[in-house]
Design an enzyme around this catalytic site. Structure first.
Site, mmCIF file in Angstrom:
data_model
loop_
_atom_site.group_PDB
_atom_site.id
_atom_site.type_symbol
_atom_site.label_atom_id
_atom_site.label_comp_id
_atom_site.label_asym_id
_atom_site.label_seq_id
_atom_site.Cartn_x
_atom_site.Cartn_y
_atom_site.Cartn_z
ATOM 1 N N CYS A 100 -122.618 4.427 -55.486
ATOM 2 C CA CYS A 100 -122.843 5.513 -55.162
ATOM 3 C C CYS A 100 -121.926 5.150 -56.576
ATOM 4 O O CYS A 100 -121.283 5.554 -56.669
ATOM 5 C CB CYS A 100 -122.954 6.943 -54.737
ATOM 6 N N ASN A 134 -129.850 2.022 -55.664
ATOM 7 C CA ASN A 134 -129.890 2.963 -56.214
ATOM 8 C C ASN A 134 -129.483 3.201 -57.424
ATOM 9 O O ASN A 134 -130.018 2.674 -58.412
ATOM 10 C CB ASN A 134 -127.928 2.796 -55.827
ATOM 11 N N THR A 135 -128.915 4.756 -58.099
ATOM 12 C CA THR A 135 -129.030 5.170 -59.488
ATOM 13 C C THR A 135 -128.925 3.986 -60.327
ATOM 14 O O THR A 135 -127.810 3.261 -60.582
ATOM 15 C CB THR A 135 -128.712 6.043 -59.480
#
Lengths: 306, 281
Positions: free
Chosen positions: A129, A193-194
């Site tokens: 994250c 993930n981002t």
């Protein structure tokens, strides 16, 4: 209708579309609603052992090209997870992937063990994250050693539940990290993930819009990056992958599968097309298979010519 | 289908005018064509403080809208300190609006600060040839909002209830609704065709549940404005999902038919906090 089913880490999915972690996914009712809307499976928001508050608002902004989010991984902790999993299992009609997170490497084992007791089909380990860096430092997914250490710790504690690791694109060589995590015993990956984090500024007030200032980038803009990474990680490790990143329609999902994904994560697309996106995309994928005489969608996995 | 507008970036607007309503409530006027309908909401953002969903007290449809805000938390208190010309971020409008047909008879039931968004509805509905019975309830006279404005709306009758009886009838506002429905049925008994009546409730959920129970029993159409903790406002974060339907209030509501709200085991019973934990009302 084509056969849309796929098997991922030994788990059967009626179609390859799974709700990605972080979108909807707080309650069992929400999971059921997503399944009723056509998803082949669901992923929980990241689950913590104890309550984690997340960031103040605004946490999310988007335009036609991308979404920027810094929700900050809020969760009520293990007791709520127990209740929601029990609720989900009462009417279970599709596999559930439990996404877990911890602030320190050593804490992943305990949350993994507690979650494994709830019998999710798969455990997805969030070490990537990009919007809690102020609190916890660089994500573990940015270091080969950290990433593999977390993976080993989780694998030790969950018995036979398959473990996949969610990787970060924000690294120099994702393939090197994927190989290390594979050697640490991972059963598969979720890529990606981002991206970023990124920053957006309101002109009139000259203020960053997100309360956390920066946030992870998702949505259509990141799709080519995700496709490339899925292709590379798939070729390098031979492990099954949930391909996630900017997939908003059936063609995007098929492209992800051709790159090497077995399952396709759908998250930000809920913003663009509503929760109905799962049913719409399944129909679009089936239609393509019909026109192109593909009988089993799983035959497309990793089928890009190279 | 719940298609979000593909741009949910804020616009920061200068406050055009501030009207003091009560010691703790102010109305903020903005010169901006919000293109909203009654029942929808916006997110209001004060940089470095917070962003919260707020109902819309009035949208002229001609480039002006109002927000009527109770200073209750950090963000709303900060907003109350702001002056004309200071900028506030606005995102939206989001969510679903109230539904009615031109010429309907509208009964609004507002509890506390629910009066403001219902004023917005009454203004729009009366411009669409509707007649309105406007019921408000508050703790006491100093907590009543918008009554002077409502008195000036054409084809609108105001009914007030206060807990202490300082204005209007003493007690809850729901007996007024029950009496209006009973009178309506008596009047209608001799006639062949009853004018279509819809009840709209905005206020504490326990009050809206009571309104819904009355309408359900009397078979009168009813819409309510469901409020849940929201982060994004456009159906992604999942904080506002109802049990057991799993629908997001921010896109399937806030304004919804009471039968849709009643499908949820949570309606009038429980809500969730910022981390998704459930609490009883």
């Amino acid at each position: 209708m084509a056969d849309l089913s796929v098997t991922f880490c030994g788990v059967e999915f009626r179609n390859p579309l799974v709700l990605a972690s972080g979108v909807l996914g707080i309650t069992a009712s929400s999971f059921h609603h997503v399944i009723e809307s056509g998803a082949g499976g669901v992923t929980t928001k990241s689950l913590w052992l104890t309550e984690h508050k997340g960031h103040p608002n605004p946490v999310m902004i988007a335009n036609e090209h991308y979404m920027l989010n810094a929700v900050g991984v809020p969760d009520a902790g293990i007791e709520k997870a127990k209740m929601e999993m029990a609720e989900y299992n009462k009417r279970k009609r599709a596999p559930i992937i439990a996404n877990i997170i911890a602030g320190r490497k050593a804490d992943y084992g305990e949350i993994a063990e507690e979650i494994a007791k709830l019998h999710p089909d798969i455990i997805e380990v969030n070490i990537s994250c990009p919007n809690v860096e102020d609190e916890f430092g660089k994500p573990f997914a940015c270091s080969r050693d950290d990433a593999s250490e977390v993976c080993r710790e989780v694998k030790k504690r969950v018995g036979r539940v398959p473990v996949i690791v969610k990787l970060s694109p924000n690294v120099t060589s994702i393939v090197e990290i994927a190989k290390a995590v594979a050697n640490a015993g991972a059963d598969g990956f979720c890529c990606i993930n981002t991206v970023g984090p990124g920053l957006a500024i309101d002109l009139e007030s000259r203020e960053p819009i997100l309360a956390n200032r920066v946030g992870g980038i998702s949505g259509p803009a990141i799709k080519p990056l995700a496709i490339r990474i899925v292709h590379e990680v798939s070729r390098a490790t031979k492990l099954p992958i949930i391909g996630t990143g900017g997939v908003t329609n059936g063609r995007d999902a098929l492209e992800m599968m051709m790159a090497g994904a077995t399952l396709v994560g759908v998250g930000t697309a809920v913003y663009y097309r509503g929760v109905e996106v799962f049913g719409l995309m399944t129909k679009e994928m089936d239609e393509w298979c019909r026109v192109n005489k593909v009988k089993k969608m799983r035959d497309l996995i990793g089928s890009m010519h190279s | 289908m719940n298609v979000a507008k593909h741009d949910t970036f804020p616009v920061t607007l200068p406050i055009k005018k501030i009207i003091r309503e009560t010691p703790h409530v102010k109305t903020f006027v903005f010169a901006y064509d919000l293109k909203s309908r009654p029942g929808q909401f916006i997110n209001i953002w004060i940089p470095r403080v917070d962003e919260k969903p707020m109902s819309i007290a009035y949208d002229s449809g001609k480039g002006e809208f109002w927000l009527t805000i109770f200073a209750v938390g950090d963000m709303t208190k900060k907003l109350h300190e702001m002056k004309v010309g200071d900028r506030v971020g606005i995102r939206g409008p989001f969510g679903k609006a109230f539904q009615y047909e031109p010429g309907d008879h509208v009964i609004t039931v507002g509890g506390g600060y629910g009066a403001a968004p219902l004023y917005n509805l009454a203004m729009e509905a009366t411009s669409q040839k509707c007649t309105v019975d406007f019921i408000v309830g508050a703790r006491s006279s100093e907590h009543l909002l918008y009554t002077d404005r409502v008195k000036k709306i054409r084809n609108t009758k105001l009914h007030i209830a206060t807990d202490d009886g300082s204005v209007g009838v003493k007690g809850y506002n729901t007996p007024i609704l029950e009496k209006l429905i009973a009178d309506m049925k008596k009047t209608a008994a001799g006639k062949k065709k009853l004018k279509k009546t819809i009840v709209f409730a905005v206020g504490p959920e326990v009050m809206m549940k009571r309104v819904s129970d009355i309408c359900f029993k009397e078979k009168v159409a009813c819409q309510v404005s469901v409020e849940r903790y929201m982060k994004c406002g456009f159906g992604v974060c999942g904080n506002c999902c109802l049990d057991d339907t799993g629908i997001t209030v921010c896109t399937e509501g806030p304004a919804m038919d009471h039968k849709k709200a009643r499908k949820s085991v949570d309606f009038g019973v429980a809500h969730r906090d910022a981390v998704g934990r459930k609490h009883a009302y």
